[in-house]
Design a protein around this motif. Structure first.
Motif, mmCIF file in Angstrom:
data_model
loop_
_atom_site.group_PDB
_atom_site.id
_atom_site.type_symbol
_atom_site.label_atom_id
_atom_site.label_comp_id
_atom_site.label_asym_id
_atom_site.label_seq_id
_atom_site.Cartn_x
_atom_site.Cartn_y
_atom_site.Cartn_z
ATOM 1 N N ARG A 25 0.828 -1.210 0.000
ATOM 2 C CA ARG A 25 0.000 0.000 0.000
ATOM 3 C C ARG A 25 0.865 1.263 0.000
ATOM 4 N N ALA A 26 1.863 1.315 0.866
ATOM 5 C CA ALA A 26 2.714 2.500 0.976
ATOM 6 C C ALA A 26 3.583 2.678 -0.269
ATOM 7 N N ALA A 27 4.095 1.577 -0.800
ATOM 8 C CA ALA A 27 4.931 1.679 -1.998
ATOM 9 C C ALA A 27 4.122 2.193 -3.188
ATOM 10 N N LEU A 28 2.951 1.624 -3.415
ATOM 11 C CA LEU A 28 2.112 2.077 -4.534
ATOM 12 C C LEU A 28 1.675 3.526 -4.346
ATOM 13 N N GLY A 90 -7.699 1.635 -5.581
ATOM 14 C CA GLY A 90 -7.212 0.608 -6.502
ATOM 15 C C GLY A 90 -7.790 0.767 -7.895
ATOM 16 N N LEU A 91 -9.076 1.109 -7.980
ATOM 17 C CA LEU A 91 -9.725 1.324 -9.277
ATOM 18 C C LEU A 91 -9.093 2.499 -10.017
ATOM 19 N N ILE A 92 -8.905 3.597 -9.328
ATOM 20 C CA ILE A 92 -8.311 4.778 -9.967
ATOM 21 C C ILE A 92 -6.889 4.486 -10.404
ATOM 22 N N LEU A 93 -6.116 3.830 -9.546
ATOM 23 C CA LEU A 93 -4.742 3.482 -9.899
ATOM 24 C C LEU A 93 -4.709 2.579 -11.134
ATOM 25 N N ALA A 94 -5.530 1.543 -11.138
ATOM 26 C CA ALA A 94 -5.552 0.612 -12.267
ATOM 27 C C ALA A 94 -5.997 1.313 -13.544
ATOM 28 N N ALA A 95 -6.987 2.188 -13.448
ATOM 29 C CA ALA A 95 -7.477 2.898 -14.632
ATOM 30 C C ALA A 95 -6.404 3.824 -15.205
ATOM 31 N N ILE A 96 -5.716 4.530 -14.339
ATOM 32 C CA ILE A 96 -4.667 5.444 -14.812
ATOM 33 C C ILE A 96 -3.530 4.671 -15.464
ATOM 34 N N VAL A 97 -3.072 3.612 -14.827
ATOM 35 C CA VAL A 97 -1.951 2.855 -15.374
ATOM 36 C C VAL A 97 -2.357 2.144 -16.665
ATOM 37 N N ALA A 98 -3.571 1.616 -16.722
ATOM 38 C CA ALA A 98 -4.043 0.998 -17.967
ATOM 39 C C ALA A 98 -4.094 2.032 -19.086
ATOM 40 N N SER A 99 -4.522 3.241 -18.763
ATOM 41 C CA SER A 99 -4.559 4.315 -19.764
ATOM 42 C C SER A 99 -3.153 4.669 -20.242
ATOM 43 N N VAL A 100 -2.208 4.705 -19.332
ATOM 44 C CA VAL A 100 -0.823 4.998 -19.704
ATOM 45 C C VAL A 100 -0.296 3.918 -20.647
ATOM 46 N N ILE A 101 -0.579 2.679 -20.324
ATOM 47 C CA ILE A 101 -0.108 1.584 -21.181
ATOM 48 C C ILE A 101 -0.721 1.696 -22.570
ATOM 49 N N VAL A 102 -2.011 1.974 -22.625
ATOM 50 C CA VAL A 102 -2.702 2.039 -23.926
ATOM 51 C C VAL A 102 -2.288 3.270 -24.716
ATOM 52 N N TRP A 103 -2.260 4.449 -24.079
ATOM 53 C CA TRP A 103 -2.008 5.699 -24.806
ATOM 54 C C TRP A 103 -0.543 5.930 -25.126
ATOM 55 N N VAL A 104 0.334 5.564 -24.218
ATOM 56 C CA VAL A 104 1.735 5.942 -24.370
ATOM 57 C C VAL A 104 2.620 4.771 -24.793
ATOM 58 N N GLY A 126 -2.861 -2.083 -8.415
ATOM 59 C CA GLY A 126 -4.158 -1.410 -8.362
ATOM 60 C C GLY A 126 -5.312 -2.396 -8.423
ATOM 61 N N LEU A 127 -5.208 -3.382 -9.307
ATOM 62 C CA LEU A 127 -6.259 -4.400 -9.402
ATOM 63 C C LEU A 127 -6.357 -5.219 -8.118
ATOM 64 N N TYR A 128 -5.235 -5.478 -7.484
ATOM 65 C CA TYR A 128 -5.231 -6.220 -6.231
ATOM 66 C C TYR A 128 -6.055 -5.488 -5.169
ATOM 67 N N PHE A 129 -5.803 -4.196 -5.003
ATOM 68 C CA PHE A 129 -6.559 -3.454 -3.996
ATOM 69 C C PHE A 129 -8.007 -3.238 -4.430
ATOM 70 N N LEU A 130 -8.267 -3.148 -5.721
ATOM 71 C CA LEU A 130 -9.642 -3.059 -6.206
ATOM 72 C C LEU A 130 -10.400 -4.341 -5.850
#
Length: 136
Positions: A25-28, A90-104, A126-130
């Motif tokens: 949790r703290a690392a993420l 977790g949802l917000i983290l996963a959504a942002i990182v998924a967007s980064v992977i797709v867009w960039v 992020g998915l784990y905490f979601l």
């Protein structure tokens, strides 16, 4: 007694450290909050360098702050509300990182798997905490 029985008995003897979720949790949270800080002050040039609109850039920065804060706040809240807060982070983290992977960093899946492990690790965290919430 077989070696397998010895290993299983040793595994059951290990303590269950309930606060261990704070390691992940703290690392993420610290990393994603830091990423939000790197976008401030918001700049159209920075957004353009990554091929995104400045509003998406600003949304990512705010989402990164929010995801990190929710992950930390959810860990301190032991009521069912804390579980929802953790899952939202977790949802917000996963959504942002998924967007980064797709867009960039979009590439064939094998290239993403072999060359972008860090973003995949953030996505899985992020998915784990979601999916686990405060049961993590």
């Amino acid at each position: 007694m077989t070696a397998v029985d010895t290993i299983l008995r040793a595994g059951r003897a290990l303590p269950d450290l309930q606060p261990a979720h704070w390691l992940l949790r703290a690392a993420l949270a610290s990393f994603i909050i830091y990423q939000g800080f790197t976008k401030v002050p918001l700049s159209g040039d920075d957004a353009e360098a990554f091929g995104v609109h400045v509003l998406m850039w600003a949304s990512a920065a705010m989402g990164e702050f929010l995801a990190g804060i929710l992950l930390i706040a959810g860990g301190f809240t032991r009521h069912w509300i804390g579980d929802i807060i953790t899952r939202a982070g977790g949802l917000i983290l996963a959504a942002i990182v998924a967007s980064v992977i797709v867009w960039v960093y979009w590439a064939p899946p094998i290239d993403i798997f072999l060359g972008n492990q860090f973003h995949l690790l953030l996505l899985v965290g992020g998915l784990y905490f979601l999916l686990r919430g405060n049961s993590a």
